[in-house]
Write an enzyme that holds these catalytic residues in place. Structure first.
Site, PDB file in Angstrom:
ATOM      1  N   GLY A  26      14.825  55.361 -13.618  1.00 36.94           N
ATOM      2  CA  GLY A  26      15.642  56.106 -12.665  1.00 36.94           C
ATOM      3  C   GLY A  26      16.952  56.483 -13.329  1.00 36.94           C
ATOM      4  O   GLY A  26      17.187  56.163 -14.514  1.00 36.94           O
ATOM      5  N   SER A  27      17.815  57.095 -12.544  1.00 36.38           N
ATOM      6  CA  SER A  27      19.060  57.619 -13.122  1.00 36.38           C
ATOM      7  C   SER A  27      19.896  56.534 -13.785  1.00 36.38           C
ATOM      8  O   SER A  27      20.562  56.783 -14.786  1.00 36.38           O
ATOM      9  CB  SER A  27      19.877  58.299 -12.019  1.00 36.38           C
ATOM     10  N   GLU A  29      19.053  54.150 -15.556  1.00 36.97           N
ATOM     11  CA  GLU A  29      18.499  53.633 -16.815  1.00 36.97           C
ATOM     12  C   GLU A  29      18.433  54.706 -17.905  1.00 36.97           C
ATOM     13  O   GLU A  29      18.025  54.443 -19.024  1.00 36.97           O
ATOM     14  CB  GLU A  29      17.067  53.085 -16.619  1.00 36.97           C
ATOM     15  N   GLU A  48       7.911  48.366  -8.791  1.00 34.53           N
ATOM     16  CA  GLU A  48       8.546  47.358  -9.639  1.00 34.53           C
ATOM     17  C   GLU A  48       7.868  45.991  -9.619  1.00 34.53           C
ATOM     18  O   GLU A  48       7.973  45.245 -10.592  1.00 34.53           O
ATOM     19  CB  GLU A  48      10.030  47.247  -9.297  1.00 34.53           C
ATOM     20  N   HIS A  71      14.858  49.498 -11.793  1.00 32.93           N
ATOM     21  CA  HIS A  71      15.820  50.473 -11.324  1.00 32.93           C
ATOM     22  C   HIS A  71      16.791  49.842 -10.317  1.00 32.93           C
ATOM     23  O   HIS A  71      16.416  49.582  -9.172  1.00 32.93           O
ATOM     24  CB  HIS A  71      15.071  51.639 -10.698  1.00 32.93           C
ATOM     25  N   HIS A 278       0.716  22.521   0.383  1.00 31.82           N
ATOM     26  CA  HIS A 278       0.683  23.796   1.104  1.00 31.82           C
ATOM     27  C   HIS A 278       0.834  23.605   2.604  1.00 31.82           C
ATOM     28  O   HIS A 278       1.431  24.421   3.276  1.00 31.82           O
ATOM     29  CB  HIS A 278      -0.638  24.515   0.787  1.00 31.82           C
ATOM     30  N   GLY A 397       2.220  31.218  -4.842  1.00 28.07           N
ATOM     31  CA  GLY A 397       1.626  31.641  -3.578  1.00 28.07           C
ATOM     32  C   GLY A 397       1.984  33.047  -3.163  1.00 28.07           C
ATOM     33  O   GLY A 397       1.479  33.552  -2.161  1.00 28.07           O
TER      34      GLY A 397
HETATM   35  C1  LIG Z   1       3.422  38.220  -0.545  1.00 24.08           C
HETATM   36  C2  LIG Z   1       2.589  37.459   0.408  1.00 24.08           C
HETATM   37  N1  LIG Z   1       2.431  37.929   1.665  1.00 24.08           N
HETATM   38  C3  LIG Z   1       1.648  37.244   2.535  1.00 24.08           C
HETATM   39  C4  LIG Z   1       1.063  36.064   2.177  1.00 24.08           C
HETATM   40  C5  LIG Z   1       0.253  35.254   3.179  1.00 24.08           C
HETATM   41  N2  LIG Z   1      -1.171  35.212   2.817  1.00 24.08           N
HETATM   42  C6  LIG Z   1      -1.717  34.138   2.223  1.00 24.08           C
HETATM   43  S1  LIG Z   1      -3.331  34.301   1.945  1.00 24.08           S
HETATM   44  C7  LIG Z   1      -3.351  35.831   2.655  1.00 24.08           C
HETATM   45  C8  LIG Z   1      -4.628  36.580   2.770  1.00 24.08           C
HETATM   46  C9  LIG Z   1      -5.089  37.236   1.519  1.00 24.08           C
HETATM   47  O1  LIG Z   1      -6.208  37.999   1.816  1.00 24.08           O
HETATM   48  P1  LIG Z   1      -7.324  38.318   0.772  1.00 24.08           P
HETATM   49  O2  LIG Z   1      -6.750  38.617  -0.529  1.00 24.08           O
HETATM   50  O3  LIG Z   1      -8.232  39.317   1.342  1.00 24.08           O
HETATM   51  O4  LIG Z   1      -8.070  36.952   0.555  1.00 24.08           O
HETATM   52  P2  LIG Z   1      -8.841  36.039   1.620  1.00 24.08           P
HETATM   53  O5  LIG Z   1      -7.808  35.175   2.241  1.00 24.08           O
HETATM   54  O6  LIG Z   1      -9.509  36.926   2.596  1.00 24.08           O
HETATM   55  O7  LIG Z   1      -9.763  35.263   0.760  1.00 24.08           O
HETATM   56  C10 LIG Z   1      -2.088  36.195   3.090  1.00 24.08           C
HETATM   57  C11 LIG Z   1      -1.762  37.457   3.755  1.00 24.08           C
HETATM   58  C12 LIG Z   1       1.306  35.596   0.870  1.00 24.08           C
HETATM   59  N3  LIG Z   1       0.818  34.444   0.427  1.00 24.08           N
HETATM   60  N4  LIG Z   1       2.036  36.321   0.003  1.00 24.08           N
END
Ligand SMILES: Cc1ncc(C[n+]2csc(CCOP(=O)(O)OP(=O)(O)O)c2C)c(N)n1
Length: 537
Positions: A26-27, A29, A48, A71, A278, A397
């Protein structure tokens, strides 16, 4: 003419062996990007978080630093989920963020970051915007050394755009030798505990793979005849999962983790946060009477760990030193890991049968990148990782990591040119793929050898599993229907195929694995009915 900031920084990258910059321009950079040096590749990511993820995949593959050019505020904002991941997974990415001209900053200009150094904290090891242009090369050098000193991680330098053309002095080459071995008396205590143990266990974390210490850890496990577990939700493997001593992954649930370690009187956790949970659960952290040791380079983790004796040491150096002190034991082997029965492919397609079909087809030396949350256990049970560096996932995660990491990892080639490396197979959920689907464009542009297998269960199954665990019948926003992944891939230049019937699965996988560039296979799979982390038995 005197050296400019820009020349000094590129010279520094050369000294560090960096010849690839991942970015989205972008500008703010432009002065860095002009007269692009012939010995550097600029790899474009279309968002990004993709840039950051690709840089991380590259850093993992080269075991060195990767540079990501983002950016100003908006670009850094987009990348933050991936920065969080790089931090948790200890990936050394140097982020060079654009910033508006210093002269404009007092009047809050378009695009400018107000407190640039604060923006990515606390998920960077170092962050700053130098006070003066001439301090930029020194700041980049300092950030580089921080990124590469264990525990490694991302660092951040904000550079006002005019700085790049300002005069600078060269940054001297400096070496930081960063391997260190734990205190001798601590290693002796640890070795004595292992020598005296009745049933020792090792818990292997991402640090083992990160430091290429797998061989030493296998030697240690064999000497001590120790059961070997993978740390909970580990970003990498770190032990040959077909080895007789491999005993599976630890669950990220407090009571279940303790139950899995029952019977082990001494546990050594290597390069791992063993207490990564978890979901909430009660009970003791470890079985009664179990003694825990950690061997890792991270003083912060040593401080927050609720239990155990921590030995601060880099992993390979520490395990190698330990090998001198641990006696060869001759005791009964731990119980062998139960392996699941092979699942025949039928309609509707079960994820387990996809993994069983894939396993014998994987080319030697393949790297598996996984982001298919509800399939993780089945994936590991049916696709044992056997080579160092053979498995990557998000250890934090945050979804949206796997696709760009797979592309960045596959971009690792010899020399400075972007050349294809090993075959990378990215097993990804339909939901996860959509967080950074633009990575397909870069994959297609560079023809990287990545096979994307999209397991389409039409939703966020892992979220539904968690609902079942806590008896919440339903939450909004967990069904995704109507995405045509093959069409999306085609639109981004990546060939794809949808498996309509189970009879096509083997052929579709074989064809995708043979392709000399990227390809995507969409596989409709069944969704489960089980809760997350069901209790054993
Ligand atoms: C950035 C982010 N947003 C939301 C979540 C919450 N989350 C954990 S597992 C999941 C589902 C992922 O779906 P998919 O890739 O289809 O796999 P599946 O669970 O169906 O096996 C979500 C939305 C997360 N971990 N990270």
């Amino acid at each position: 003419m005197a050296l400019t900031v820009r020349e000094a920084v590129f010279d520094l990258f050369r000294q560090a062996g960096v010849h690839t910059v991942f970015g989205n321009p972008g500008s703010t950079e432009l002065r860095m990007l002009r007269d692009w040096p012939a010995d550097f590749d600029y790899v474009l990511g279309l968002q990004e978080s993709v840039v950051l993820g690709m840089a991380a995949g590259h850093a993992i593959g080269t075991r060195g630093l990767a540079v990501a050019n983002l950016h100003s505020a908006g670009g850094v904002g987009h990348a933050l989920g991936a920065v969080f991941n790089a931090y948790r997974d200890r990936v050394p990415v140097l982020i060079l963020a654009g910033q508006q001209s210093r002269s404009m900053l007092p009047t809050r200009p378009f695009l400018a970051a107000d407190e640039p150094a604060a923006f990515p904290r606390p998920y960077v090891k170092w962050s700053g915007q130098p006070e003066r242009a001439q301090d930029v090369p020194g700041a980049v050098a300092e950030a580089y050394r921080m990124a590469m000193t264990p525990p490694r991680g991302p660092v951040f330098v904000s550079v006002p755009v005019d700085d790049w053309d300002e005069p600078a002095t060269p940054v001297p080459v400096r070496q930081v030798y960063a391997d260190f071995v734990g205190a001798p008396e601590a290693l002796r205590e640890l070795a004595e505990a292992l020598n005296a143990a009745r049933a020792p266990a090792l818990v292997v974390g991402a640090g083992v793979d990160e430091e290429d210490a797998q061989r030493a850890v296998v030697d240690l496990a064999e000497r001590a005849v120790a059961a070997v577990f993978l740390a909970p939700l580990s970003a990498r493997s770190g032990f040959p999962e077909d080895h007789r001593l491999f005993s599976g992954s630890l669950p990220p649930v407090r009571d279940q983790l303790a139950a899995k370690l029952a019977g082990h009187d001494v546990v050594l956790s290597i390069g791992a946060p063993i207490f990564k949970y978890h979901v909430p659960a009660d009970g003791p952290f470890l079985p009664d009477g179990t003694r825990l040791y950690h061997l890792d380079s991270d003083p912060v983790q040593a401080a927050w760990a609720p239990l155990g004796t921590s030995v601060l040491s880099t992993v390979r150096a520490g395990v190698t030193a330990l090998l001198e002190l641990v006696e060869k034991r001759d005791r009964p082997m731990p119980a062998p890991l139960a392996r699941p029965q092979a699942r025949a492919v039928a309609d509707p397609i079960e994820p387990a049968s996809v993994f069983d079909t894939l396993r014998p087809m994987l080319p030697d030396g393949s790297i598996l990148v996984e982001e298919a949350p509800s399939h993780r256990e089945e994936f590991h049970a049916r696709l044992p990782i056997t080579r160092p560096g053979g498995f990557l996932t998000t250890g934090s995660g945050a979804l949206g990591w796997a696709m760009p990491v797979a592309v960045g990892r596959a971009l690792v080639g010899a020399g400075t040119a972007v050349r294809p490396g090993e075959r990378v197979v990215c097993v990804i959920g339909d939901g996860s793929s959509m967080y950074s689907i633009q990575a397909l464009w870069t994959a297609a542009h560079y023809r990287v050898p990545v096979t994307f297998l999209v397991l389409n269960n039409n939703g966020y199954e892992a979220v539904k599993q968690l609902c079942r665990r806590i008896q919440i019948p339903d939450v909004p926003g967990t069904d995704i229907r109507g995405i045509d992944f093959v069409a999306v891939a085609a639109g981004l230049g990546c060939p794809g195929r949808r498996v309509e019937h189970s009879s096509e699965l083997a052929d579709a996988l074989a064809q995708a694995l043979r392709a000399d560039g990227p390809s995507l296979v969409e596989i409709p799979v069944t969704a489960g009915t089980a809760p997350a982390y069901p209790p054993a038995g």
